[in-house]
Write a protein that holds these residues in place. Structure first.
Motif, PDB file in Angstrom:
ATOM      1  N   TRP A 131      18.343  20.995  -8.823  1.00 36.31           N
ATOM      2  CA  TRP A 131      18.564  19.971  -7.796  1.00 36.31           C
ATOM      3  C   TRP A 131      17.241  19.381  -7.317  1.00 36.31           C
ATOM      4  CZ3 TRP A 131      22.190  16.854  -6.262  1.00 36.31           C
ATOM      5  CH2 TRP A 131      21.965  16.104  -5.121  1.00 36.31           C
ATOM      6  N   LEU A 132      16.223  20.218  -7.202  1.00 35.94           N
ATOM      7  CA  LEU A 132      14.920  19.720  -6.765  1.00 35.94           C
ATOM      8  C   LEU A 132      14.365  18.715  -7.765  1.00 35.94           C
ATOM      9  CD1 LEU A 132      13.256  22.998  -5.430  1.00 35.94           C
ATOM     10  CD2 LEU A 132      14.509  21.270  -4.157  1.00 35.94           C
ATOM     11  N   MET A 133      14.494  19.012  -9.047  1.00 37.87           N
ATOM     12  CA  MET A 133      14.018  18.082 -10.069  1.00 37.87           C
ATOM     13  C   MET A 133      14.862  16.814 -10.088  1.00 37.87           C
ATOM     14  SD  MET A 133      11.732  17.387 -12.192  1.00 37.87           S
ATOM     15  CE  MET A 133      10.892  18.944 -12.148  1.00 37.87           C
ATOM     16  N   PHE A 134      16.173  16.956  -9.899  1.00 42.89           N
ATOM     17  CA  PHE A 134      17.055  15.791  -9.861  1.00 42.89           C
ATOM     18  C   PHE A 134      16.679  14.863  -8.714  1.00 42.89           C
ATOM     19  CE2 PHE A 134      20.899  13.851  -8.026  1.00 42.89           C
ATOM     20  CZ  PHE A 134      21.227  12.995  -9.061  1.00 42.89           C
ATOM     21  N   SER A 135      16.511  15.408  -7.520  1.00 40.53           N
ATOM     22  CA  SER A 135      16.183  14.564  -6.372  1.00 40.53           C
ATOM     23  C   SER A 135      14.797  13.942  -6.529  1.00 40.53           C
ATOM     24  CB  SER A 135      16.294  15.346  -5.067  1.00 40.53           C
ATOM     25  OG  SER A 135      15.458  16.465  -5.085  1.00 40.53           O
ATOM     26  N   TYR A 136      13.860  14.674  -7.107  1.00 36.97           N
ATOM     27  CA  TYR A 136      12.526  14.132  -7.364  1.00 36.97           C
ATOM     28  C   TYR A 136      12.604  12.939  -8.319  1.00 36.97           C
ATOM     29  CZ  TYR A 136       7.540  14.130  -8.563  1.00 36.97           C
ATOM     30  OH  TYR A 136       6.236  13.765  -8.751  1.00 36.97           O
ATOM     31  N   LEU A 137      13.352  13.090  -9.402  1.00 33.95           N
ATOM     32  CA  LEU A 137      13.458  12.007 -10.380  1.00 33.95           C
ATOM     33  C   LEU A 137      14.253  10.820  -9.851  1.00 33.95           C
ATOM     34  CD1 LEU A 137      13.896  14.033 -13.672  1.00 33.95           C
ATOM     35  CD2 LEU A 137      11.868  12.814 -12.864  1.00 33.95           C
ATOM     36  N   VAL A 138      15.260  11.079  -9.008  1.00 29.90           N
ATOM     37  CA  VAL A 138      15.985   9.966  -8.385  1.00 29.90           C
ATOM     38  C   VAL A 138      15.040   9.166  -7.497  1.00 29.90           C
ATOM     39  CG1 VAL A 138      17.766   9.407  -6.680  1.00 29.90           C
ATOM     40  CG2 VAL A 138      18.281  10.972  -8.538  1.00 29.90           C
ATOM     41  N   MET A 139      14.190   9.858  -6.738  1.00 31.80           N
ATOM     42  CA  MET A 139      13.210   9.147  -5.905  1.00 31.80           C
ATOM     43  C   MET A 139      12.241   8.342  -6.773  1.00 31.80           C
ATOM     44  SD  MET A 139      12.245  11.673  -2.777  1.00 31.80           S
ATOM     45  CE  MET A 139      11.977  13.119  -3.768  1.00 31.80           C
ATOM     46  N   ALA A 140      11.803   8.918  -7.883  1.00 31.21           N
ATOM     47  CA  ALA A 140      10.864   8.211  -8.754  1.00 31.21           C
ATOM     48  C   ALA A 140      11.506   6.955  -9.353  1.00 31.21           C
ATOM     49  CB  ALA A 140      10.382   9.143  -9.866  1.00 31.21           C
ATOM     50  N   PHE A 141      12.750   7.057  -9.794  1.00 26.55           N
ATOM     51  CA  PHE A 141      13.401   5.886 -10.383  1.00 26.55           C
ATOM     52  C   PHE A 141      13.796   4.854  -9.331  1.00 26.55           C
ATOM     53  CE2 PHE A 141      13.821   8.698 -14.065  1.00 26.55           C
ATOM     54  CZ  PHE A 141      13.327   7.848 -15.035  1.00 26.55           C
ATOM     55  N   CYS A 142      14.139   5.290  -8.127  1.00 34.69           N
ATOM     56  CA  CYS A 142      14.371   4.328  -7.038  1.00 34.69           C
ATOM     57  C   CYS A 142      13.081   3.602  -6.701  1.00 34.69           C
ATOM     58  CB  CYS A 142      14.918   5.038  -5.803  1.00 34.69           C
ATOM     59  SG  CYS A 142      16.646   5.469  -5.930  1.00 34.69           S
ATOM     60  N   GLY A 143      11.974   4.312  -6.747  1.00 36.45           N
ATOM     61  CA  GLY A 143      10.677   3.669  -6.530  1.00 36.45           C
ATOM     62  C   GLY A 143      10.369   2.643  -7.599  1.00 36.45           C
ATOM     63  N   LEU A 144      10.706   2.973  -8.827  1.00 35.33           N
ATOM     64  CA  LEU A 144      10.492   2.021  -9.915  1.00 35.33           C
ATOM     65  C   LEU A 144      11.339   0.765  -9.724  1.00 35.33           C
ATOM     66  CD1 LEU A 144       9.068   1.556 -12.628  1.00 35.33           C
ATOM     67  CD2 LEU A 144      11.057   2.579 -13.714  1.00 35.33           C
ATOM     68  N   LEU A 145      12.583   0.939  -9.309  1.00 38.96           N
ATOM     69  CA  LEU A 145      13.436  -0.226  -9.022  1.00 38.96           C
ATOM     70  C   LEU A 145      12.927  -1.004  -7.815  1.00 38.96           C
ATOM     71  CD1 LEU A 145      16.977   1.301  -9.606  1.00 38.96           C
ATOM     72  CD2 LEU A 145      15.754  -0.335 -11.057  1.00 38.96           C
ATOM     73  N   LEU A 146      12.348  -0.302  -6.853  1.00 45.89           N
ATOM     74  CA  LEU A 146      11.809  -0.963  -5.666  1.00 45.89           C
ATOM     75  C   LEU A 146      10.589  -1.813  -6.005  1.00 45.89           C
ATOM     76  CD1 LEU A 146      12.334  -1.107  -2.603  1.00 45.89           C
ATOM     77  CD2 LEU A 146      10.685   0.737  -2.350  1.00 45.89           C
ATOM     78  N   LEU A 162       0.826  -1.208   0.000  1.00 41.36           N
ATOM     79  CA  LEU A 162       0.000   0.000   0.000  1.00 41.36           C
ATOM     80  C   LEU A 162       0.857   1.254   0.000  1.00 41.36           C
ATOM     81  CD1 LEU A 162      -2.790   1.296   0.125  1.00 41.36           C
ATOM     82  CD2 LEU A 162      -2.646   1.146   2.612  1.00 41.36           C
ATOM     83  N   ALA A 163       1.866   1.285   0.864  1.00 38.01           N
ATOM     84  CA  ALA A 163       2.751   2.450   0.919  1.00 38.01           C
ATOM     85  C   ALA A 163       3.494   2.627  -0.397  1.00 38.01           C
ATOM     86  CB  ALA A 163       3.740   2.299   2.078  1.00 38.01           C
ATOM     87  N   GLN A 164       3.959   1.533  -0.956  1.00 38.50           N
ATOM     88  CA  GLN A 164       4.692   1.595  -2.224  1.00 38.50           C
ATOM     89  C   GLN A 164       3.797   2.104  -3.346  1.00 38.50           C
ATOM     90  OE1 GLN A 164       7.499  -1.590  -2.987  1.00 38.50           O
ATOM     91  NE2 GLN A 164       6.491  -1.923  -4.934  1.00 38.50           N
TER      92      GLN A 164
END
Length: 148
Positions: A120-135, A23-25
């Protein structure tokens, strides 16, 4: 033989930890991807002014980053409960969650200290999105009772 009033785990059954993990994911990964790759481009194509679209994005992104940090924290608690703390550092899921939490912290830190650093804000946002995709591609942690 009398039936028990307690739940019997069947193959494919999930415990509360794995359900809360999923659910959280779904909330944070789906929210990040939905906003950036679907909602904002759709609003931009609808003919609204680009300044309005940027304003909507700049007000919704911090909310979703906060949601991502909270949900990743919940997922870290589930992972620690199931896999123990020592194995979390070696586990890919734990490493991805740590990156998400660090990136969320850096998002809010940079946003507060350097207001003009949108790159930097966009970079960190996209890193979180792609880490979520890998998760999402990793297996859901389940307790030993469910594995049997």
């Amino acid at each position: 033989m009398r039936s028990s009033r307690f739940a019997i785990f069947k193959p494919g059954a999930r415990d509360a930890g794995s359900i809360s993990w999923l659910l959280a994911q779904t909330l944070w990964v789906g929210g990040l991807w939905l906003l950036h790759f679907l909602i904002l481009p759709a609003i931009a194509k609808s003919g609204l002014a680009s300044l309005l679209v940027e304003e909507i994005g700049s007000s919704l992104r911090p909310l979703l980053v906060g949601l991502a940090a909270a949900c990743a924290g919940l997922q870290m608690m589930v992972l620690v409960r199931v896999e123990r703390l020592a194995s979390m550092w070696r586990d890919t899921r734990g490493q991805l969650l740590l990156v998400v939490v660090v990136m969320a912290g850096s998002y809010f830190g940079v946003r507060a200290l350097l207001p003009g650093s949108d790159l930097w804000l966009m970079f960190s946002y996209l890193v979180m999105a792609f880490c979520g995709l890998l998760l999402v591609l990793q297996p859901v942690p389940v307790t030993a009772a469910v594995r049997q």
